[in-house]
Write a protein that holds these residues in place. Structure first.
Motif, PDB file in Angstrom:
ATOM      1  N   LYS C  27       0.835  -1.217   0.000  1.00  0.00           N
ATOM      2  CA  LYS C  27       0.000   0.000   0.000  1.00  0.00           C
ATOM      3  C   LYS C  27       0.865   1.260   0.000  1.00  0.00           C
ATOM      4  CE  LYS C  27      -3.594   2.240   2.877  1.00  0.00           C
ATOM      5  NZ  LYS C  27      -4.985   1.985   2.500  1.00  0.00           N
ATOM      6  N   ASN C  28       1.813   1.317   0.926  1.00  0.00           N
ATOM      7  CA  ASN C  28       2.684   2.497   1.012  1.00  0.00           C
ATOM      8  C   ASN C  28       3.559   2.660  -0.227  1.00  0.00           C
ATOM      9  OD1 ASN C  28       1.585   2.835   3.509  1.00  0.00           O
ATOM     10  ND2 ASN C  28       3.501   2.614   4.669  1.00  0.00           N
ATOM     11  N   LEU C  29       4.068   1.554  -0.748  1.00  0.00           N
ATOM     12  CA  LEU C  29       4.927   1.639  -1.936  1.00  0.00           C
ATOM     13  C   LEU C  29       4.139   2.129  -3.149  1.00  0.00           C
ATOM     14  CD1 LEU C  29       7.076  -1.582  -1.442  1.00  0.00           C
ATOM     15  CD2 LEU C  29       7.924   0.770  -1.338  1.00  0.00           C
TER      16      LEU C  29
ATOM     17  N   CYS D  43      -5.997  -0.027  -6.480  1.00  0.00           N
ATOM     18  CA  CYS D  43      -6.054  -1.415  -5.987  1.00  0.00           C
ATOM     19  C   CYS D  43      -5.899  -1.488  -4.470  1.00  0.00           C
ATOM     20  CB  CYS D  43      -4.944  -2.258  -6.620  1.00  0.00           C
ATOM     21  SG  CYS D  43      -5.014  -2.392  -8.408  1.00  0.00           S
ATOM     22  N   PHE D  44      -5.219  -0.500  -3.900  1.00  0.00           N
ATOM     23  CA  PHE D  44      -4.859  -0.565  -2.480  1.00  0.00           C
ATOM     24  C   PHE D  44      -5.633   0.416  -1.601  1.00  0.00           C
ATOM     25  CE2 PHE D  44      -0.812  -1.969  -4.562  1.00  0.00           C
ATOM     26  CZ  PHE D  44      -0.782  -3.246  -4.027  1.00  0.00           C
ATOM     27  N   GLN D  45      -6.410   1.327  -2.193  1.00  0.00           N
ATOM     28  CA  GLN D  45      -6.885   2.476  -1.422  1.00  0.00           C
ATOM     29  C   GLN D  45      -7.756   2.130  -0.209  1.00  0.00           C
ATOM     30  OE1 GLN D  45      -8.952   5.177  -4.061  1.00  0.00           O
ATOM     31  NE2 GLN D  45     -10.305   3.608  -4.823  1.00  0.00           N
ATOM     32  N   TRP D  46      -8.557   1.082  -0.300  1.00  0.00           N
ATOM     33  CA  TRP D  46      -9.405   0.749   0.851  1.00  0.00           C
ATOM     34  C   TRP D  46      -8.889  -0.459   1.624  1.00  0.00           C
ATOM     35  CZ3 TRP D  46     -11.556   5.094   1.202  1.00  0.00           C
ATOM     36  CH2 TRP D  46     -12.105   5.744   0.102  1.00  0.00           C
ATOM     37  N   LEU D  47      -7.724  -0.954   1.292  1.00  0.00           N
ATOM     38  CA  LEU D  47      -7.127  -2.051   2.052  1.00  0.00           C
ATOM     39  C   LEU D  47      -6.292  -1.509   3.201  1.00  0.00           C
ATOM     40  CD1 LEU D  47      -5.788  -4.393  -0.805  1.00  0.00           C
ATOM     41  CD2 LEU D  47      -8.072  -4.329   0.218  1.00  0.00           C
ATOM     42  N   THR D  48      -6.214  -2.269   4.279  1.00  0.00           N
ATOM     43  CA  THR D  48      -5.240  -1.929   5.313  1.00  0.00           C
ATOM     44  C   THR D  48      -3.852  -2.310   4.788  1.00  0.00           C
ATOM     45  OG1 THR D  48      -5.322  -4.110   6.302  1.00  0.00           O
ATOM     46  CG2 THR D  48      -6.907  -2.503   7.129  1.00  0.00           C
ATOM     47  N   CYS D  53      -0.489  -6.704   2.054  1.00  0.00           N
ATOM     48  CA  CYS D  53       0.577  -7.722   2.048  1.00  0.00           C
ATOM     49  C   CYS D  53       0.034  -9.119   1.765  1.00  0.00           C
ATOM     50  CB  CYS D  53       1.305  -7.751   3.392  1.00  0.00           C
ATOM     51  SG  CYS D  53       2.093  -6.198   3.833  1.00  0.00           S
ATOM     52  N   ASN D  54      -1.277  -9.246   1.794  1.00  0.00           N
ATOM     53  CA  ASN D  54      -1.909 -10.563   1.645  1.00  0.00           C
ATOM     54  C   ASN D  54      -3.045 -10.487   0.631  1.00  0.00           C
ATOM     55  OD1 ASN D  54      -0.608 -12.193   3.954  1.00  0.00           O
ATOM     56  ND2 ASN D  54      -1.218 -10.257   4.937  1.00  0.00           N
ATOM     57  N   GLU D  58      -7.173 -12.634  -7.198  1.00  0.00           N
ATOM     58  CA  GLU D  58      -7.804 -11.656  -8.093  1.00  0.00           C
ATOM     59  C   GLU D  58      -7.169 -10.276  -7.923  1.00  0.00           C
ATOM     60  OE1 GLU D  58     -12.407 -10.147  -9.037  1.00  0.00           O
ATOM     61  OE2 GLU D  58     -11.895 -11.088  -7.128  1.00  0.00           O
ATOM     62  N   GLN D  59      -6.959  -9.896  -6.662  1.00  0.00           N
ATOM     63  CA  GLN D  59      -6.314  -8.600  -6.400  1.00  0.00           C
ATOM     64  C   GLN D  59      -4.892  -8.585  -6.955  1.00  0.00           C
ATOM     65  OE1 GLN D  59      -6.821  -8.737  -2.123  1.00  0.00           O
ATOM     66  NE2 GLN D  59      -8.502  -7.250  -2.152  1.00  0.00           N
ATOM     67  N   LEU D  60      -4.175  -9.700  -6.765  1.00  0.00           N
ATOM     68  CA  LEU D  60      -2.792  -9.753  -7.229  1.00  0.00           C
ATOM     69  C   LEU D  60      -2.720  -9.669  -8.751  1.00  0.00           C
ATOM     70  CD1 LEU D  60       0.183 -10.012  -6.494  1.00  0.00           C
ATOM     71  CD2 LEU D  60      -0.071 -12.504  -6.578  1.00  0.00           C
TER      72      LEU D  60
END
Lengths: 115, 115, 115, 115
Positions: C27-29, D43-48, D53-54, D58-60
């Motif tokens: 996320k940070n990257l 892709c990452f905006q609403w993920l912690t 990291c996990n 589908e996300q990957l």
């Protein structure tokens, strides 16, 4: 800006009703806002500058949508951080007037990297 | 939104005095706006979400500055394209209310990719 | 791509030596990478397209720096997610060749929103 | 980096076959690259951070696609400007090693705003 304040209230209510506050950390909202800003850029990326001044109705509708999205996230973020947008604007414009004196920078793009 | 309209007038005057209209094509303004959005992201990139909710005074001042920059470019761009921000907002919020009915999406981040 | 792999190793070592892995969540990257991409955009925002093809030495040095930054973060992110960039590229180019057949899209900017 | 060079040739050919060089000014390519970088952020905006990291398969897959897009535009832009990415990287890493000495910045996020 009473109207920005009304918008703030509406968006706060919108998020609460959907239980979305849990996702709306300032970090996440900054990401969402930048994503919307890029969707705006996407509207213009293959247009010439001149074409960007003469959008078709369809292009203009897409751009208008993105402008609204950016405004929504900006107000939502400001609300989360208790930032008063009108005060922030007044401060920034005063700063810019000092930084870019009209008689010094007239027509110069050199130093013009921001407002 | 009378206040957004006042801001529009001030920025128009600001650009005219500096002969900057020549640089302010919608294409260029979209780029500038996205650059400011990223400067906002930069404030948060190495913070945890929790830290982003508890900024220091210095961090908050930097964020406030970027919020103002984004608002300035957004109003400037809308002016160049004759987009009325309040109307755009009303349209978009109505669209979002239809797209994300509160009782359907409650707490779901799944479908939540935008407002 | 042996060279991208070497770079991957170097950056991994660089981060480990500085104890920076704790900040390098995907996320940070992704945020850091997008910030660098906007610093690249900033180099071009007030230039005409033609000027962007004829950079001064100073402008080119700034752009070169940003290109390197983007490449660094991209390799770092891919490493963190075990994404093999060469395979990802081959997949994507095959997809693009199917999506944009040369004889169909020749000279068209219409459908050309991505590679 | 022979492989980045091969990619450069393939993309040059890809654009030529489609008569797309007319759209590929460095200014436009920087915009396109930043748009792809934001699709990655999306892709990452609403993920912690932990969720980022996990990723699910589908996300990957979505993230992998965006990584490829960014790499493609980066190589295309570098080609247009005759920037040699491997040299740019070596320069930048040397600069970063001087700027962030391992023993000084260890674990510090403070000064860590870029590589």
């Amino acid at each position: 800006m009473k109207e920005l304040d009304d918008l703030r209230q509406r968006l706060r209510h919108f998020a609460a009703e959907r239980d979305w506050d849990q996702f709306h950390s300032p970090k996440n909202l900054s990401m969402a806002l930048s994503v919307e800003a890029s969707e705006l850029v996407e509207c213009f990326q293959w247009l010439t500058e001149e074409q960007s001044c003469n959008l078709t109705a369809e292009q203009l509708a897409a751009v208008t949508d993105e402008i609204a999205d950016i405004q929504l996230y900006l107000v939502r973020l400001a609300d989360k951080l208790n930032v008063d947008i009108p005060s922030a604007l007044n401060q920034k414009i005063a700063k810019n007037e000092a930084k870019y004196p009209a008689d010094k920078v007239r027509g110069s793009s050199k130093k013009y990297t921001e407002y």
